[in-house]
Design an enzyme around this catalytic site. Structure first.
Site, short mmCIF file in Angstrom:
data_model
loop_
_atom_site.label_atom_id
_atom_site.label_comp_id
_atom_site.label_asym_id
_atom_site.label_seq_id
_atom_site.Cartn_x
_atom_site.Cartn_y
_atom_site.Cartn_z
N GLY A 182 -10.06 7.28 -3.68
CA GLY A 182 -8.74 6.74 -3.36
C GLY A 182 -8.79 5.23 -3.22
N ASP A 234 0.85 -1.19 0.00
CA ASP A 234 0.00 0.00 0.00
C ASP A 234 0.89 1.24 0.00
OD1 ASP A 234 -2.52 1.56 0.34
OD2 ASP A 234 -1.49 2.13 2.18
N ASP A 258 -10.12 6.28 8.83
CA ASP A 258 -8.71 5.98 8.54
C ASP A 258 -7.89 7.23 8.83
OD1 ASP A 258 -6.22 5.21 7.59
OD2 ASP A 258 -7.06 4.13 5.87
N ASP A 298 -7.10 3.36 -1.36
CA ASP A 298 -7.04 2.95 0.04
C ASP A 298 -8.43 2.90 0.67
OD1 ASP A 298 -7.15 5.74 -0.25
OD2 ASP A 298 -6.09 6.12 1.63
N THR A 343 2.75 9.23 3.00
CA THR A 343 3.90 9.31 3.90
C THR A 343 4.71 8.01 3.93
OG1 THR A 343 2.69 10.86 5.30
CG2 THR A 343 4.64 9.81 6.26
N ASN A 344 4.01 6.87 4.00
CA ASN A 344 4.68 5.58 4.11
C ASN A 344 4.16 4.59 3.08
OD1 ASN A 344 6.38 6.02 6.49
ND2 ASN A 344 4.47 6.12 7.64
N VAL A 370 3.42 0.64 3.03
CA VAL A 370 3.25 -0.50 3.93
C VAL A 370 3.37 -1.78 3.11
CG1 VAL A 370 1.73 -1.68 5.55
CG2 VAL A 370 1.77 0.82 5.47
N THR A 401 1.07 26.28 27.42
CA THR A 401 0.98 26.25 25.96
C THR A 401 0.93 24.84 25.41
OG1 THR A 401 2.13 28.37 25.78
CG2 THR A 401 2.11 26.98 23.82
#
Length: 256
Positions: free
Chosen positions: A107, A6, A129, A109, A10-11, A13, A184
């Site tokens: 998408g 997948d 997700d 995914d 960002t990644n 898998v 903060t």
């Protein structure tokens, strides 16, 4: 064993799956500048790490939301195995009726998650997700994919906040102790983490009201396990929903 891949924003898998059991899972950074040869080398290294021989793979299936990387990964997989992978996209058998304005824009995914969600949790169902983006997908009792929503992911929200304000520091995404922060960092954690949970509660309630019936919810994605405990409604968690969906799609589409 099949290799499920997948490609996210960002990644990437990777999952080794045999008889619907996930034997290993690994992650690689998504990089649009890497060549097919570089991905080929990384894939071989990952398989070697888990003592898997490329020539013993039964097949490969790939889903991707990054077209540039899909092309490189596709070439890398063919170089490594000599097999043509199944690509999740138009024409693949899903068992779903995708009722959105333009099904080609959905998408891959989201489709993969929906396939696994219906198989393991039934329909109707809502799927959360939480990755680079936070998405909610709605499937009705007839297994129709109705659509959903796309929101900025938790990390994107934090990076936007800290990147555009001079006095707000970067923080770890830990659960806040209180909604009312006393400094903060506590205020930021409350806003980001509890804000994400409250957003999910509110959106899920509104979507459920539109459907007109109570709908179970399952969540997946790296940040879900941190956020859903803060939600007021019951949400199931399935870390491997996407890999399960890729396994189902491979079995449904593999050529005899």
């Amino acid at each position: 064993m099949i290799l499920a891949i997948d490609i996210g924003n960002t990644n990437i898998v990777l999952g080794g799956i045999e008889n619907s059991e996930i034997l290993f899972e690994a992650r690689m950074a998504t990089d649009t500048h890497k060549t097919s040869d570089q991905y080929h080398m990384e894939l071989r290294s990952m398989l070697k790490l888990f003592e898997v021989k490329a020539d013993k793979l039964e097949g490969i299936i790939i889903s991707s939301v990054v077209p540039q990387v899909l092309n490189s990964m596709h070439t890398a997989v063919v170089k490594m195995t000599g097999m043509e992978p199944i690509i999740v996209g138009p024409g693949i058998k899903t068992g779903l009726n995708v009722q959105v304005d333009n099904p080609k824009q959905v998408g891959s995914d989201l489709i993969v998650d929906a396939v696994a969600g219906v198989r393991y949790y039934g329909a109707p169902l809502m799927i959360v997700d939480m990755g680079t983006a936070t998405t909610i997908t709605v499937i009705d009792e007839n297994r129709s994919f109705l659509g959903g929503c796309i929101c900025p992911g938790v990390r994107i929200s934090m990076e936007a906040l800290t990147g555009h304000t001079a006095q707000l520091p970067g923080i770890s995404l830990d659960a806040p102790k209180h909604a009312i922060g006393r400094n903060t960092v506590e205020c930021m954690r409350s806003g980001i983490m509890l804000g994400a949970a409250a957003m999910l509660d509110g959106l899920l309630d509104r979507m459920e009201a539109e459907i007109g019936t109570d709908v179970p919810v399952v969540a997946t994605g790296g940040l879900s396990r941190y956020v859903i405990p803060m939600c007021r409604r019951e949400i199931m968690y399935d870390k491997n929903l996407l890999l399960k969906g890729l396994d189902i799609l491979f079995r449904n589409n593999v050529r005899a």
